[in-house]
Design an enzyme around this catalytic site. Structure first.
Site, PDB file in Angstrom:
ATOM      1  CG  ASP A   1      -1.878   1.343   1.366  1.00 17.17           C
ATOM      2  OD1 ASP A   1      -2.197   1.622   0.588  1.00 17.17           O
ATOM      3  OD2 ASP A   1      -1.674   1.716   2.519  1.00 17.17           O
TER       4      ASP A   1
ATOM      5  CG  ASP B   1      -4.255  -1.093   3.308  1.00 14.68           C
ATOM      6  OD1 ASP B   1      -4.682  -0.843   2.267  1.00 14.68           O
ATOM      7  OD2 ASP B   1      -3.500  -0.666   3.897  1.00 14.68           O
TER       8      ASP B   1
END
Length: 723
Positions: A419, A616
């Site tokens: 990410d 996430d």
């Protein structure tokens, strides 16, 4: 309900396998896992009680207690084992000495060879010290299984009772003078060597649990609490959530909490593995077990006791150390049939030697050697001891690996998905550029910060944080959705936001300056004062200083690196280029990230997803291994298979490196365990090993496996220079 139990009396992998098998079949038990290295059982059950589980284990001949009772039960067993070893050694030494001196034929050693003298020494060792082997062997056979205790009991009994026969029934009263030989030393010395091996093994295994003991030792025992205007020192268990705790320089922080007064630098290496102190002030969170280095702090307790971050980490490490890796399944299958197979080989050895030369003594001695040298202990310890050391070592450096299966999967990772926000970047926007036009940079920032102070937007907060002076009051503030903000500051109308907003105010924006900053992946805010463009500011989520090095390390480990982000393509490309990543996907929703991870897995890759553990979750769950960037936060500890407590991406490479080193140790241990038995049993069967030598080899085989696992403690993260 899932409960951990401490088990005593286990001697080999067959023992742990038998307990696990019986517990798993018990009504009400949903799952059971028994770990020989930790001497613990993790049992999930419903409709029965912990006492029912304990009763089942006790019926098999072993001791059991709920994990919290460990110190008393374990210490009592260790004390008894120490006394038994000393007594056995004292009684066995003359027998061993007689065997060593026999070839010299010295007359003064004749009494050492007297069978009645040897009988008197060997009998207490065989039946008092060795009673445990008979007891556990009987219980094992009664339940249709066989353990190391069966091998030891049968092997030593064969040598002992054959010697008794020679002594009292075959006119061997002058054995050693008349040519007949007894084998009391084989039985007594083998029992002593087995006990010695278990003692050394236990001490070595205890060292594998150093990580947990070290974490437990970090907990403060008392705390200074403000109550009724007085400062009182109270035991830690008497501190409640909401109490104000006083922590002076040099003291440990006793609880998790929030600083309400004071500022200091805290040493958080106990949680994160990072040695540099972290500056903390009012409103910042602190965690129990960390060290206050410089200032006086007043902390409001938010979590105490078992709810504290340190306690949760301790539980997590204990659970990881008690877990199994898939590679252990092969060893468990071998251990399940190992003892019956050895008994068969011993019978064949006896029969073969009887057919070959008809000498009962030689046939018996060789069969006893087979029984004594064979032991599944090393097979049972090969995997769990390495997992204990590996997961404990990881916790020491702020890498929490939540189980043996995760450890094994992590070692095979060849694709890493990152990410952007909070992983590659710092996770908080910051002012990076000022481009004034017609005013000074200081004036541009002051006016903009004054207006933005009325906004709650993260970008606005970044601008306000960059201005250290006094802010002017704002009136007629208005937020224009997706465009920016307007308002009156010191009698002048300001507009801050996208160029389109300023154009509505009649201002002409310097498109070249805005475009240049956007090319660098930054968010640009143009500023107009009374309809005149006075400059622009750029805000960006800065790339972590460690990110390029972390990406390089991941690549050096043979992993392909991807970056997935919800940002626009221009920003994503700029960040990826700075980090050294050439595989990028921009404008990804959380579901898109999870789908991308799933596609990589379908292509045959073993994927690790690294995110901040907050937004996430789908991608972390979709990956083979989910790695959460921690920064010591509660949410990170609860998410992901691996938690990087320091929030340092380089720890991801360290985690993969550690897992690979641990798996290498496991494979080495399994190789030597199989090799040892594959070579030792044939040597004993062909008469090349005496029972005493075989006993010594068996006793030290498991010690060598544990010692090899302990060598893993030499591993250190790349950037750490010293212990």
């Amino acid at each position: 309900m899932t409960t951990q139990f401490d088990i005593t009396g286990m001697t080999c992998a067959a023992c742990s396998g038998r307990i696990e098998k019986v517990l798993s079949r018990r009504e009400g038990v949903q799952s059971a896992a028994v770990n020989l290295a930790t001497m613990q059982a993790t049992v999930t059950y419903e409709g029965i009680t912990a006492q029912d589980v304990i009763a089942t284990v006790v019926s098999l001949g072993y001791g059991a207690s709920v994990h919290t009772d460990r110190p008393t039960l374990r210490q009592r067993e260790e004390k008894r084992a120490r006394v038994e070893l000393i007594v056995a050694a004292v009684l066995s030494f003359p027998l061993l000495l007689g065997m060593i001196l026999m070839p010299f034929g010295w007359e003064w050693t004749a009494f050492l060879h007297n069978p009645y003298f040897q009988f008197a020494l060997a009998t207490p060792v065989q039946f008092l010290i060795g009673w445990r082997f008979y007891k556990h062997a009987f219980l094992a056979l009664r339940h249709g299984s066989a353990t190391m205790d069966v091998l030891v009991a049968m092997g030593t009994s064969a040598a002992y009772f054959y010697s008794v026969y020679l002594t009292f029934f075959a006119h061997a009263g002058h054995a050693g003078h008349g040519g007949m030989t007894v084998y009391y030393e084989a039985s007594a010395v083998v029992i002593t060597l087995v006990l010695l091996g278990k003692r050394l093994e236990g001490r070595a295994k205890a060292r594998t649990a150093d990580a947990v003991r070290r974490l437990v030792g970090l907990q403060a025992m008392t705390a200074f609490v403000l109550r009724d205007g007085r400062e009182l020192e109270v035991p830690l268990h008497e501190v409640s959530v909401g109490d104000t705790v006083v922590v002076r320089p040099g003291q440990k922080v006793p609880v998790d909490g929030v600083i309400r007064e004071g500022a200091s630098a805290l040493e958080e290496s106990t949680l994160t593995g990072e040695s540099l102190p972290v500056d903390k002030g009012v409103g910042d969170s602190v965690f129990g077990g960390t060290l206050n280095t410089t200032g006086l702090l007043y902390i409001e307790a938010t979590a105490v006791g078992v709810d504290s971050m340190l306690s949760r980490i301790i539980r997590m490490v204990e659970q990881a150390q008690g877990s199994k890796a898939p590679i252990q399944a092969a060893a468990d299958r071998v251990a399940a049939v190992f003892v019956p197979a050895v008994l068969g080989i011993a019978l064949l050895t006896f029969a073969g030697w009887m057919i070959a030369d008809g000498e009962v003594e030689r046939a018996l001695v060789n069969a006893v050697s087979v029984l004594v040298i064979a032991c599944p202990c090393s097979l049972g310890l090969a995997t769990p001891t390495a997992i204990m050391v590996g997961t404990g070592l990881g916790a020491r450096f702020g890498i929490l690996i939540k189980g043996g299966e995760t450890l094994q999967t992590l070692s095979g990772v060849n694709a890493v998905v990152l990410d952007k926000t909070g992983t590659l970047t710092e996770g908080r926007p910051a002012l990076t550029d000022l481009r004034p036009a017609g005013v000074t940079g200081e004036e541009l920032l002051r006016l903009t910060a004054s207006l933005q102070n009325a906004s709650e937007h993260p970008l606005a907060k970044a601008v306000v944080a960059a201005w250290e002076g006094e802010l002017a009051p704002v009136s007629e503030f208005c937020a224009v959705t997706a465009m920016g903000v307007t308002g009156v500051v010191e009698g002048r109308r300001l507009a801050v936001g996208k160029p389109a907003l300023l154009e509505k105010e009649g201002a002409v924006v310097d498109a070249g300056a805005v475009s240049a900053l956007e090319e660098e992946g930054k968010t640009v805010m143009a500023v107009a004062c009374d309809g005149v463009y006075i400059g622009c500011l750029a805000v960006a989520d800065r790339l972590r200083d460690t990110s390029p090095d972390a990406v390089a390390r991941l690549r050096a480990l043979g992993a392909e690196v991807w970056m997935l982000t919800g940002d626009n393509e221009r920003t994503a490309a700029a960040v990826a280029k700075a980090a050294g990543i050439d595989r990028v996907a921009a404008q990804c929703l959380p579901r898109d990230k999870a789908d991308a991870v799933a596609r990589l897995r379908q292509e045959g890759r073993t994927v690790a997803m690294i995110g901040d553990g907050i937004n996430d979750a789908p991608a972390l769950a979709a990956a083979d291994v989910g790695m959460a960037m921690g920064g010591g936060t509660d949410v990170a500890v609860e998410s992901g298979d691996v938690v990087l407590m320091a929030g340092d991406l380089r720890r991801a490479a360290d985690a993969i490196s550690l897992s690979r080193r641990t798996m290498r140790k496991i494979r080495q241990n399994l190789f030597w365990a199989f090799f040892y038995n594959s070579v030792g049993i044939p040597l004993a069967a062909f008469g090349l090993l005496s029972p005493v030598v075989a006993g010594a080899a068996m006793a030290f085989s498991s010690v060598s496996v544990v010692t090899n696992s302990l060598l893993l403690r030499r591993w250190k993260p790349k950037e750490v220079k010293k212990e």
